[in-house]
Design a protein around this motif. Sequence first.
Motif, PDB file in Angstrom:
ATOM      1  N   GLU A  11      -5.111   0.210   5.529  1.00  0.00           N
ATOM      2  CA  GLU A  11      -4.838  -0.885   6.279  1.00  0.00           C
ATOM      3  C   GLU A  11      -3.563  -1.591   4.633  1.00  0.00           C
ATOM      4  O   GLU A  11      -4.165  -1.488   3.968  1.00  0.00           O
ATOM      5  CB  GLU A  11      -6.483  -1.704   5.858  1.00  0.00           C
ATOM      6  CG  GLU A  11      -5.664  -2.875   7.038  1.00  0.00           C
ATOM      7  CD  GLU A  11      -7.452  -3.120   6.877  1.00  0.00           C
ATOM      8  OE1 GLU A  11      -7.324  -4.755   8.296  1.00  0.00           O
ATOM      9  OE2 GLU A  11      -8.016  -3.670   6.165  1.00  0.00           O
ATOM     10  N   PHE A  57      -1.570  -4.370   3.134  1.00  0.00           N
ATOM     11  CA  PHE A  57      -1.457  -6.086   3.652  1.00  0.00           C
ATOM     12  C   PHE A  57      -0.522  -6.280   2.804  1.00  0.00           C
ATOM     13  O   PHE A  57       0.472  -6.239   1.946  1.00  0.00           O
ATOM     14  CB  PHE A  57      -3.001  -6.246   2.318  1.00  0.00           C
ATOM     15  CG  PHE A  57      -2.780  -6.207   1.130  1.00  0.00           C
ATOM     16  CD1 PHE A  57      -2.379  -6.791   0.198  1.00  0.00           C
ATOM     17  CD2 PHE A  57      -3.617  -4.855   0.820  1.00  0.00           C
ATOM     18  CE1 PHE A  57      -2.826  -6.585  -0.911  1.00  0.00           C
ATOM     19  CE2 PHE A  57      -3.912  -4.655  -0.127  1.00  0.00           C
ATOM     20  CZ  PHE A  57      -3.382  -4.810  -1.328  1.00  0.00           C
ATOM     21  N   SER A  94       0.869 -11.153   0.609  1.00  0.00           N
ATOM     22  CA  SER A  94       0.844 -12.182   0.059  1.00  0.00           C
ATOM     23  C   SER A  94       1.199 -13.471  -0.341  1.00  0.00           C
ATOM     24  O   SER A  94       1.995 -12.098  -0.833  1.00  0.00           O
ATOM     25  CB  SER A  94      -1.048 -12.142   0.018  1.00  0.00           C
ATOM     26  OG  SER A  94      -0.845 -11.103  -1.382  1.00  0.00           O
ATOM     27  N   ARG A 113     -13.191 -12.758   5.006  1.00  0.00           N
ATOM     28  CA  ARG A 113     -12.340 -12.370   5.629  1.00  0.00           C
ATOM     29  C   ARG A 113     -12.707 -13.090   6.995  1.00  0.00           C
ATOM     30  O   ARG A 113     -13.465 -12.845   8.229  1.00  0.00           O
ATOM     31  CB  ARG A 113     -12.086 -10.573   6.439  1.00  0.00           C
ATOM     32  CG  ARG A 113     -11.335  -9.615   7.251  1.00  0.00           C
ATOM     33  CD  ARG A 113     -10.044  -8.981   6.482  1.00  0.00           C
ATOM     34  NE  ARG A 113      -9.376  -8.844   7.390  1.00  0.00           N
ATOM     35  CZ  ARG A 113      -9.076  -7.052   7.235  1.00  0.00           C
ATOM     36  NH1 ARG A 113     -10.231  -6.467   6.471  1.00  0.00           N
ATOM     37  NH2 ARG A 113      -7.753  -6.641   8.103  1.00  0.00           N
ATOM     38  N   PRO A 124      -9.861 -11.016  11.959  1.00  0.00           N
ATOM     39  CA  PRO A 124      -9.000  -9.448  11.840  1.00  0.00           C
ATOM     40  C   PRO A 124      -7.840  -9.071  10.467  1.00  0.00           C
ATOM     41  O   PRO A 124      -7.228  -8.025  10.083  1.00  0.00           O
ATOM     42  CB  PRO A 124      -8.582  -8.180  13.250  1.00  0.00           C
ATOM     43  CG  PRO A 124      -9.232  -9.605  14.261  1.00  0.00           C
ATOM     44  CD  PRO A 124      -9.393 -10.776  13.251  1.00  0.00           C
ATOM     45  N   LYS A 125      -6.787 -10.268  11.314  1.00  0.00           N
ATOM     46  CA  LYS A 125      -5.138 -10.132   9.923  1.00  0.00           C
ATOM     47  C   LYS A 125      -5.452 -11.059   9.483  1.00  0.00           C
ATOM     48  O   LYS A 125      -4.233 -11.325   8.175  1.00  0.00           O
ATOM     49  CB  LYS A 125      -4.351 -10.476  11.607  1.00  0.00           C
ATOM     50  CG  LYS A 125      -4.534  -9.832  12.249  1.00  0.00           C
ATOM     51  CD  LYS A 125      -3.256  -8.672  12.324  1.00  0.00           C
ATOM     52  CE  LYS A 125      -3.062  -7.372  13.149  1.00  0.00           C
ATOM     53  NZ  LYS A 125      -2.054  -6.265  12.728  1.00  0.00           N
ATOM     54  N   TRP A 126      -6.139 -11.788   8.876  1.00  0.00           N
ATOM     55  CA  TRP A 126      -6.134 -12.992   7.880  1.00  0.00           C
ATOM     56  C   TRP A 126      -7.358 -12.779   6.389  1.00  0.00           C
ATOM     57  O   TRP A 126      -8.818 -11.964   7.766  1.00  0.00           O
ATOM     58  CB  TRP A 126      -5.804 -14.160   8.497  1.00  0.00           C
ATOM     59  CG  TRP A 126      -4.267 -14.122   9.056  1.00  0.00           C
ATOM     60  CD1 TRP A 126      -4.454 -14.301  10.544  1.00  0.00           C
ATOM     61  CD2 TRP A 126      -3.912 -14.947   8.622  1.00  0.00           C
ATOM     62  NE1 TRP A 126      -2.611 -14.438  10.462  1.00  0.00           N
ATOM     63  CE2 TRP A 126      -2.231 -14.739   9.823  1.00  0.00           C
ATOM     64  CE3 TRP A 126      -2.978 -15.143   7.128  1.00  0.00           C
ATOM     65  CZ2 TRP A 126      -1.169 -14.733   9.185  1.00  0.00           C
ATOM     66  CZ3 TRP A 126      -1.418 -15.206   6.352  1.00  0.00           C
ATOM     67  CH2 TRP A 126      -0.410 -15.853   7.725  1.00  0.00           C
ATOM     68  N   ARG A 155      -4.207 -13.660   2.371  1.00  0.00           N
ATOM     69  CA  ARG A 155      -4.120 -12.262   2.521  1.00  0.00           C
ATOM     70  C   ARG A 155      -3.788 -11.819   4.055  1.00  0.00           C
ATOM     71  O   ARG A 155      -3.987 -12.274   4.719  1.00  0.00           O
ATOM     72  CB  ARG A 155      -4.206 -11.238   2.429  1.00  0.00           C
ATOM     73  CG  ARG A 155      -3.799 -10.151   2.182  1.00  0.00           C
ATOM     74  CD  ARG A 155      -4.535  -9.470   1.182  1.00  0.00           C
ATOM     75  NE  ARG A 155      -4.239  -9.374  -0.663  1.00  0.00           N
ATOM     76  CZ  ARG A 155      -4.773  -7.981  -1.915  1.00  0.00           C
ATOM     77  NH1 ARG A 155      -6.111  -7.602  -1.187  1.00  0.00           N
ATOM     78  NH2 ARG A 155      -4.412  -9.064  -2.250  1.00  0.00           N
ATOM     79  N   TYR A 156      -2.766 -10.962   4.675  1.00  0.00           N
ATOM     80  CA  TYR A 156      -1.991 -10.633   5.457  1.00  0.00           C
ATOM     81  C   TYR A 156      -2.258  -8.842   5.638  1.00  0.00           C
ATOM     82  O   TYR A 156      -1.226  -8.450   5.267  1.00  0.00           O
ATOM     83  CB  TYR A 156      -0.477 -10.998   7.023  1.00  0.00           C
ATOM     84  CG  TYR A 156      -0.359 -11.077   7.882  1.00  0.00           C
ATOM     85  CD1 TYR A 156      -1.107 -11.458   9.062  1.00  0.00           C
ATOM     86  CD2 TYR A 156       0.780  -9.625   8.095  1.00  0.00           C
ATOM     87  CE1 TYR A 156      -0.776 -11.130   9.736  1.00  0.00           C
ATOM     88  CE2 TYR A 156       1.002  -9.137   9.387  1.00  0.00           C
ATOM     89  CZ  TYR A 156       0.670  -9.702  10.276  1.00  0.00           C
ATOM     90  OH  TYR A 156       0.138  -8.852  11.563  1.00  0.00           O
ATOM     91  N   PHE A 157      -2.958  -8.645   6.600  1.00  0.00           N
ATOM     92  CA  PHE A 157      -2.930  -7.393   6.840  1.00  0.00           C
ATOM     93  C   PHE A 157      -2.383  -6.776   7.750  1.00  0.00           C
ATOM     94  O   PHE A 157      -2.510  -7.339   8.975  1.00  0.00           O
ATOM     95  CB  PHE A 157      -4.500  -7.366   7.675  1.00  0.00           C
ATOM     96  CG  PHE A 157      -6.031  -7.813   6.619  1.00  0.00           C
ATOM     97  CD1 PHE A 157      -5.647  -6.360   5.091  1.00  0.00           C
ATOM     98  CD2 PHE A 157      -5.513  -8.996   5.909  1.00  0.00           C
ATOM     99  CE1 PHE A 157      -6.465  -7.097   3.871  1.00  0.00           C
ATOM    100  CE2 PHE A 157      -6.742  -9.071   5.032  1.00  0.00           C
ATOM    101  CZ  PHE A 157      -7.175  -8.124   3.641  1.00  0.00           C
ATOM    102  N   TYR A 158      -2.127  -5.785   7.933  1.00  0.00           N
ATOM    103  CA  TYR A 158      -1.075  -5.138   9.218  1.00  0.00           C
ATOM    104  C   TYR A 158      -1.174  -3.417   9.038  1.00  0.00           C
ATOM    105  O   TYR A 158      -1.961  -2.796   8.281  1.00  0.00           O
ATOM    106  CB  TYR A 158       0.384  -5.636   8.525  1.00  0.00           C
ATOM    107  CG  TYR A 158       0.919  -4.670   7.938  1.00  0.00           C
ATOM    108  CD1 TYR A 158       2.217  -4.249   7.929  1.00  0.00           C
ATOM    109  CD2 TYR A 158       0.809  -5.716   6.718  1.00  0.00           C
ATOM    110  CE1 TYR A 158       2.480  -3.655   6.320  1.00  0.00           C
ATOM    111  CE2 TYR A 158       1.882  -5.136   5.182  1.00  0.00           C
ATOM    112  CZ  TYR A 158       2.793  -4.411   5.342  1.00  0.00           C
ATOM    113  OH  TYR A 158       2.726  -3.324   4.526  1.00  0.00           O
ATOM    114  N   LYS A 193      -4.098  -0.774  13.480  1.00  0.00           N
ATOM    115  CA  LYS A 193      -4.655  -0.485  15.305  1.00  0.00           C
ATOM    116  C   LYS A 193      -6.088  -1.267  15.534  1.00  0.00           C
ATOM    117  O   LYS A 193      -6.843  -1.166  14.866  1.00  0.00           O
ATOM    118  CB  LYS A 193      -4.142   0.024  16.426  1.00  0.00           C
ATOM    119  CG  LYS A 193      -2.638   0.556  16.311  1.00  0.00           C
ATOM    120  CD  LYS A 193      -2.492   1.548  17.431  1.00  0.00           C
ATOM    121  CE  LYS A 193      -1.522   1.983  17.408  1.00  0.00           C
ATOM    122  NZ  LYS A 193      -0.207   2.295  18.792  1.00  0.00           N
TER     123      LYS A 193
END
Length: 233
Positions: A28, A30, A32, A163, A166-168, A227-230, A233
């Motif tokens: 994963e 991220f 920020s 958390r 899921p994305k933040w 923090r953004y996660f990418y 899936k």
Amino acid sequence: MKNLTTKILIVASIMVHSMAQAQFREGESFVSGSFYLNAYDSKAKNFDSHNKRYSHNINVSVGKFKSSTFATGWGFNHGLVHQKLRNFNVDPKPIQSLSFGVNRFWEFYKPLNDKFALYARPSAGVTYAVKNEVEFNNNVIVRELHGNVFSLDLGVSAGIAWRVAPKWAIYGSFAFLSPINVSYGFGYSKQTANPLPDGQYAKSDSRALSYRFAPDLSSGSIGLGFRYFYGMK
């Protein structure tokens, strides 16, 4: 009844452990960042002088989880202080401070449940800064200081990660440790209160190597960030 209670406790323990480990996933990525902006405008009452000042700080971090409890990445920072002085005895350079930095960080996590985890973040970074500072006395600029500074910092921060989606995630830091700082600077200073007979100002060159070893832990201040996660899936 005793056996049932024991089974429930075992199942609950397994669920909590699984949830805690599932908060972050291997692979994963991220990103920020933070942005700080400040503007200042001042005019002296008894003098015809005017001081306008603008400053900003930009911090960006990118990284990736190597496991569910360990991540590593890079941080980048930039700072600027721009100052415009009017009707003073001299006109100093408008850029008071300009800096660029990069750091490498490692994050270690201790999950508490599926939403919260404690973390520790060691880091090592280098920064280059240009500084043009002035000293005042009774609304007169008596000295200008111009320099270039290279610095190396080693530090550790700690806090809690939440958390929220899921994305933040929200990161709150509450402890900081900066045990080592080494810097080298060179530049010159200029005396501007009393010019020389030829109209120039007296200058003196300077070079300095400094270091600080302070293993004291500082706390009491809290930092918050998103923090953004990418990448998963």
